[in-house]
Design an enzyme around this catalytic site. Structure first.
Site, PDB file in Angstrom:
ATOM      1  N   ASP A  48      26.869-109.220  16.589  1.00 29.02           N
ATOM      2  CA  ASP A  48      27.326-108.694  17.881  1.00 29.02           C
ATOM      3  C   ASP A  48      28.495-107.755  17.610  1.00 29.02           C
ATOM      4  OD1 ASP A  48      26.903-111.505  20.231  1.00 29.02           O
ATOM      5  OD2 ASP A  48      25.495-110.038  19.406  1.00 29.02           O
ATOM      6  N   HIS A  62      24.288 -92.186  15.190  1.00 27.81           N
ATOM      7  CA  HIS A  62      24.280 -92.971  13.955  1.00 27.81           C
ATOM      8  C   HIS A  62      22.975 -93.733  13.772  1.00 27.81           C
ATOM      9  CE1 HIS A  62      28.913 -93.241  14.590  1.00 27.81           C
ATOM     10  NE2 HIS A  62      28.536 -92.038  14.197  1.00 27.81           N
ATOM     11  N   LYS A  72      19.064-102.124  18.106  1.00 29.43           N
ATOM     12  CA  LYS A  72      20.301-102.357  18.865  1.00 29.43           C
ATOM     13  C   LYS A  72      19.967-102.571  20.333  1.00 29.43           C
ATOM     14  CE  LYS A  72      22.633 -99.229  15.716  1.00 29.43           C
ATOM     15  NZ  LYS A  72      23.002 -97.825  15.520  1.00 29.43           N
ATOM     16  N   TYR A 132      27.125-104.658  21.851  1.00 27.56           N
ATOM     17  CA  TYR A 132      25.726-104.582  21.432  1.00 27.56           C
ATOM     18  C   TYR A 132      25.390-105.570  20.336  1.00 27.56           C
ATOM     19  CZ  TYR A 132      27.694-101.059  18.153  1.00 27.56           C
ATOM     20  OH  TYR A 132      28.451-100.364  17.225  1.00 27.56           O
ATOM     21  N   GLU A 143      24.431 -95.947   5.882  1.00 27.20           N
ATOM     22  CA  GLU A 143      24.692 -95.248   7.140  1.00 27.20           C
ATOM     23  C   GLU A 143      24.292 -93.781   7.086  1.00 27.20           C
ATOM     24  OE1 GLU A 143      28.892 -95.904   8.275  1.00 27.20           O
ATOM     25  OE2 GLU A 143      28.068 -96.722  10.111  1.00 27.20           O
ATOM     26  N   ASP A 170      31.805 -88.112  12.375  1.00 27.25           N
ATOM     27  CA  ASP A 170      30.878 -87.536  13.365  1.00 27.25           C
ATOM     28  C   ASP A 170      31.064 -86.036  13.488  1.00 27.25           C
ATOM     29  OD1 ASP A 170      30.913 -90.432  15.609  1.00 27.25           O
ATOM     30  OD2 ASP A 170      29.939 -90.054  13.681  1.00 27.25           O
TER      31      ASP A 170
HETATM   32  C1  LIG Z   1      29.574-100.198  12.902  1.00 24.38           C
HETATM   33  C2  LIG Z   1      30.530-101.080  12.177  1.00 24.38           C
HETATM   34  C3  LIG Z   1      31.784-100.628  11.780  1.00 24.38           C
HETATM   35  N1  LIG Z   1      32.633-101.466  11.107  1.00 24.38           N
HETATM   36  C4  LIG Z   1      33.957-100.939  10.742  1.00 24.38           C
HETATM   37  C5  LIG Z   1      33.927 -99.731   9.832  1.00 24.38           C
HETATM   38  C6  LIG Z   1      35.141 -98.941  10.258  1.00 24.38           C
HETATM   39  O1  LIG Z   1      36.285 -99.379   9.529  1.00 24.38           O
HETATM   40  C7  LIG Z   1      35.330 -99.278  11.726  1.00 24.38           C
HETATM   41  C8  LIG Z   1      34.827 -98.199  12.673  1.00 24.38           C
HETATM   42  O2  LIG Z   1      33.512 -97.861  12.250  1.00 24.38           O
HETATM   43  P1  LIG Z   1      32.783 -96.600  12.863  1.00 24.38           P
HETATM   44  O3  LIG Z   1      33.772 -95.468  13.004  1.00 24.38           O
HETATM   45  O4  LIG Z   1      31.535 -96.354  12.042  1.00 24.38           O
HETATM   46  O5  LIG Z   1      32.403 -97.121  14.318  1.00 24.38           O
HETATM   47  P2  LIG Z   1      31.454 -96.372  15.368  1.00 24.38           P
HETATM   48  O6  LIG Z   1      31.684 -94.883  15.311  1.00 24.38           O
HETATM   49  O7  LIG Z   1      31.625 -97.081  16.648  1.00 24.38           O
HETATM   50  O8  LIG Z   1      30.001 -96.649  14.790  1.00 24.38           O
HETATM   51  C9  LIG Z   1      28.974 -97.210  15.593  1.00 24.38           C
HETATM   52  O9  LIG Z   1      28.671 -96.242  16.564  1.00 24.38           O
HETATM   53  C10 LIG Z   1      27.338 -96.053  16.962  1.00 24.38           C
HETATM   54  C11 LIG Z   1      27.327 -95.797  18.442  1.00 24.38           C
HETATM   55  C12 LIG Z   1      26.342 -97.054  16.554  1.00 24.38           C
HETATM   56  O10 LIG Z   1      25.267 -97.168  17.151  1.00 24.38           O
HETATM   57  C13 LIG Z   1      26.586 -97.864  15.362  1.00 24.38           C
HETATM   58  O11 LIG Z   1      26.541 -99.241  15.693  1.00 24.38           O
HETATM   59  C14 LIG Z   1      27.853 -97.584  14.653  1.00 24.38           C
HETATM   60  O12 LIG Z   1      27.609 -96.525  13.743  1.00 24.38           O
HETATM   61  O13 LIG Z   1      34.584-100.497  11.942  1.00 24.38           O
HETATM   62  C15 LIG Z   1      32.294-102.773  10.801  1.00 24.38           C
HETATM   63  O14 LIG Z   1      33.086-103.512  10.183  1.00 24.38           O
HETATM   64  N2  LIG Z   1      31.060-103.230  11.167  1.00 24.38           N
HETATM   65  C16 LIG Z   1      30.156-102.449  11.844  1.00 24.38           C
HETATM   66  O15 LIG Z   1      29.045-102.929  12.174  1.00 24.38           O
END
Ligand SMILES: Cc1cn([C@H]2C[C@H](O)[C@@H](COP(=O)(O)OP(=O)(O)O[C@H]3O[C@H](C)C(=O)[C@H](O)[C@H]3O)O2)c(=O)[nH]c1=O
Length: 182
Positions: A48, A62, A72, A132, A143, A170
């Site tokens: 989650d 992503h 998801k 989610y 990724e 991004d």
């Molecule tokens: C996704 C994820 C991230 N992290 C850590 C890694 C980074 O240190 C921090 C932020 O990660 P990130 O910038 O990749 O987070 P989002 O930009 O919200 O990424 C998500 O955004 C889009 C909308 C998605 O659908 C995916 O679930 C996922 O890629 O959380 C974790 O520890 N576990 C995880 O499952």
């Protein structure tokens, strides 16, 4: 729970039943039997996630590559987002097509994004809490990302009166053709 089909086969919208009363509301945010019946088979979730974002934040697009691809089931528990799923499966008849839906705390709608598709959202409210469930664990080594404004996708992101706030990752994401076909 009402289940709606979308333009991409297997991407579904779930509309939970809200039981309102003078105290507020109650809803079943997830029911394994209802979900499995809707998607046509047992689907196990292992993680989650919860992210909070300010207005104008755009997270995505992503995906995780096989064998770590994640299905998801996403929802916006507070605030409002425009949520997008993109079909990046090269052999799919809807390759390159996208589905967009507003998820918010009022409608409590959810979007099911099967493994293999890309996902992202734009925050429409002052703040949004995005929750989610995923069908596989986080695998950063697997990724992948696609540019939110890829002209070949032409996603009709709503205008929130500001440029999207993106992570460095991004902002540097490749175009779909380079991310998936390259
Ligand atoms: C996704 C994820 C991230 N992290 C850590 C890694 C980074 O240190 C921090 C932020 O990660 P990130 O910038 O990749 O987070 P989002 O930009 O919200 O990424 C998500 O955004 C889009 C909308 C998605 O659908 C995916 O679930 C996922 O890629 O959380 C974790 O520890 N576990 C995880 O499952």
């Amino acid at each position: 729970m009402n289940v709606l089909k979308t333009a991409i086969e297997s991407v579904l919208i779930f509309e939970p039943k809200l039981f309102g009363d003078a105290r507020g509301f109650f809803m079943e945010s997830f029911n394994q039997k209802i979900f499995d019946d809707a998607v046509g088979g047992h689907t196990a979730f292992v993680q989650d996630n919860h992210s909070r974002s300010a207005k104008g934040v755009l997270r995505g697009l992503h995906f995780q590559r096989a064998p770590h691809a994640q299905g998801k089931l996403v929802r916006c528990a507070a605030g409002a987002v425009f949520d997008v799923s993109v079909d990046i499966r090269r052999d799919s008849p809807t390759f390159g097509q996208w589905v967009g839906v507003e998820l918010n705390a009022e409608n409590q709608r959810q979007l099911w994004i099967p493994a293999g598709l890309a996902h992202g959202f734009l925050v429409l409210s002052e703040s949004a809490d995005f929750l989610y469930k995923t069908t596989d664990y986080y695998a950063p080594q697997a990724e992948g990302a696609v540019r939110w404004d890829d002209p070949d996708l032409a996603i009709a992101w709503p205008n929130v009166g500001m440029a999207p706030l993106l992570s460095g990752k991004d902002a540097a994401a490749p175009l779909l053709r380079d991310a998936v076909l390259g």
